[in-house]
Design a protein around this motif. Structure first.
Motif, PDB file in Angstrom:
ATOM      1  N   CYS A  86       0.818  -1.217   0.000  1.00  0.00           N
ATOM      2  CA  CYS A  86       0.000   0.000   0.000  1.00  0.00           C
ATOM      3  C   CYS A  86       0.854   1.270   0.000  1.00  0.00           C
ATOM      4  CB  CYS A  86      -0.911   0.033   1.222  1.00  0.00           C
ATOM      5  SG  CYS A  86      -2.110  -1.306   1.296  1.00  0.00           S
ATOM      6  N   LYS A  90      -0.873   4.888  -6.124  1.00  0.00           N
ATOM      7  CA  LYS A  90      -1.987   4.168  -6.741  1.00  0.00           C
ATOM      8  C   LYS A  90      -1.706   3.819  -8.198  1.00  0.00           C
ATOM      9  CE  LYS A  90      -6.945   4.532  -7.694  1.00  0.00           C
ATOM     10  NZ  LYS A  90      -8.184   5.309  -7.450  1.00  0.00           N
ATOM     11  N   GLU A 107      -3.410   5.402  -2.908  1.00  0.00           N
ATOM     12  CA  GLU A 107      -4.811   4.994  -3.019  1.00  0.00           C
ATOM     13  C   GLU A 107      -5.579   5.576  -1.835  1.00  0.00           C
ATOM     14  OE1 GLU A 107      -8.520   3.468  -3.036  1.00  0.00           O
ATOM     15  OE2 GLU A 107      -7.155   3.495  -4.772  1.00  0.00           O
ATOM     16  N   THR A 248      -6.882  -0.109  -5.555  1.00  0.00           N
ATOM     17  CA  THR A 248      -5.860   0.089  -6.587  1.00  0.00           C
ATOM     18  C   THR A 248      -6.066  -0.894  -7.741  1.00  0.00           C
ATOM     19  OG1 THR A 248      -4.313   0.788  -4.869  1.00  0.00           O
ATOM     20  CG2 THR A 248      -3.371   0.153  -6.988  1.00  0.00           C
TER      21      THR A 248
END
Length: 287
Positions: A86, A90, A107, A248
């Motif tokens: 993460c 994104k 994201e 994403t």
């Protein structure tokens, strides 16, 4: 860990809240661990990340700063911090290379979690730079396997689909609805492979650069749902709830650095999902 010739120290959340700085410092002062693997985190799927935004940023920053500093103060020889894919933007180029961090917007649904993980990464880098600490960062892809969280709302996609297809099979339901469009692509790594990669890197790697940990292969959510359905034995149809967020579009890690360091995953996806399902059945039987 007997094969590695080490004494493994673990502590459960009910025994030690890693958000509690005084408690963490006291535990480290007593235990004096030689090596620390910081895998603890508040985690969840898209709904959990987007709903519990304050908890995800506060809890994960607190865990990182408390454990990393306590390890330093108490003379830990090595520390490994587990981040998350993460942390990458994104729309970063695929596959995700380690130098993509902080090159674009995150994201939105998991931004608080990502920022907390980035803070931990930067803290490890700072302690390595200022104190010469042998602290390293690794970036695991989506993990699954025994001990997963099967909460109907807050679990990750693998556990969520295992539970959903299992319950549908028991109920003889004609259909299972999967969140999102089914088009996003995800990479999945069996948890035992992840553990093996961590041991390998702890023994062989010492540098500032991040190291991605994954399989180097991804699959659409739609195709993955079909894999889970087949493993569980669900015979009905699969549909997609497009009102639910996709997250994403793609998160495939570039694992070339890890492969150059002499490690690659060995558990095929269908085999791993089968092992995860058997673990789910065992855990369900004890509840």
């Amino acid at each position: 860990m007997s094969s590695e010739g080490v004494e493994l120290l673990t502590v459960a959340h009910r025994e030690l809240d890693l958000r509690d700085q005084a408690a963490v410092f006291a535990w480290f002062a007593r235990a004096k661990p030689q090596v620390v693997v910081l895998a603890a985190a508040k985690v969840g799927g898209i709904v959990a990340n987007n709903t519990l935004r304050a908890e995800f940023i506060y809890d994960n920053i607190a865990i990182a700063i408390n454990v990393i500093h306590a390890a330093h103060v108490n003379g830990a020889e090595k520390l490994m911090f587990l981040g998350s894919s993460c942390i990458y933007p994104k729309l970063a180029p695929q596959p995700l290379r380690e130098n993509a961090m902080l090159t674009g917007p995150l994201e939105q649904t998991n931004e608080p979690y990502a920022i907390a993980k980035i803070a931990g990464i930067k803290m490890v880098e700072a302690y390595r730079s200022q104190y010469g600490a042998d602290f390293i960062n690794v970036m695991p892809t989506n993990l699954y396997g025994p001990g997963d969280n099967y909460h109907p709302e807050y679990s990750h996609v693998v556990a969520a689909l295992i539970r959903r297809f299992h319950e549908a099979k028991l109920a003889d339901a004609p259909e299972v609805v999967v969140w999102g469009t089914g088009t996003p692509r995800r990479e999945f790594l069996y948890v035992d492979d992840m553990a093996d990669a961590c041991v390998h890197l702890m023994k062989t790697y010492s540098d500032t650069a991040l190291v991605n940990i994954g399989t180097g292969e991804d699959i659409t959510i739609a195709d993955f749902a079909r894999v889970v359905a087949a493993v569980v034995g669900f015979k009905g149809s699969i549909s997609f709830d497009r009102s639910r967020p996709d997250g994403t579009p793609r998160k495939l890690l570039d694992v070339s650095r890890l492969m150059e360091l002499g490690w690659r995953a060995t558990t095929p996806l269908e085999v791993g999902v089968g092992l995860a399902y058997q673990a789910f059945l065992r855990e369900a039987a004890t509840q």
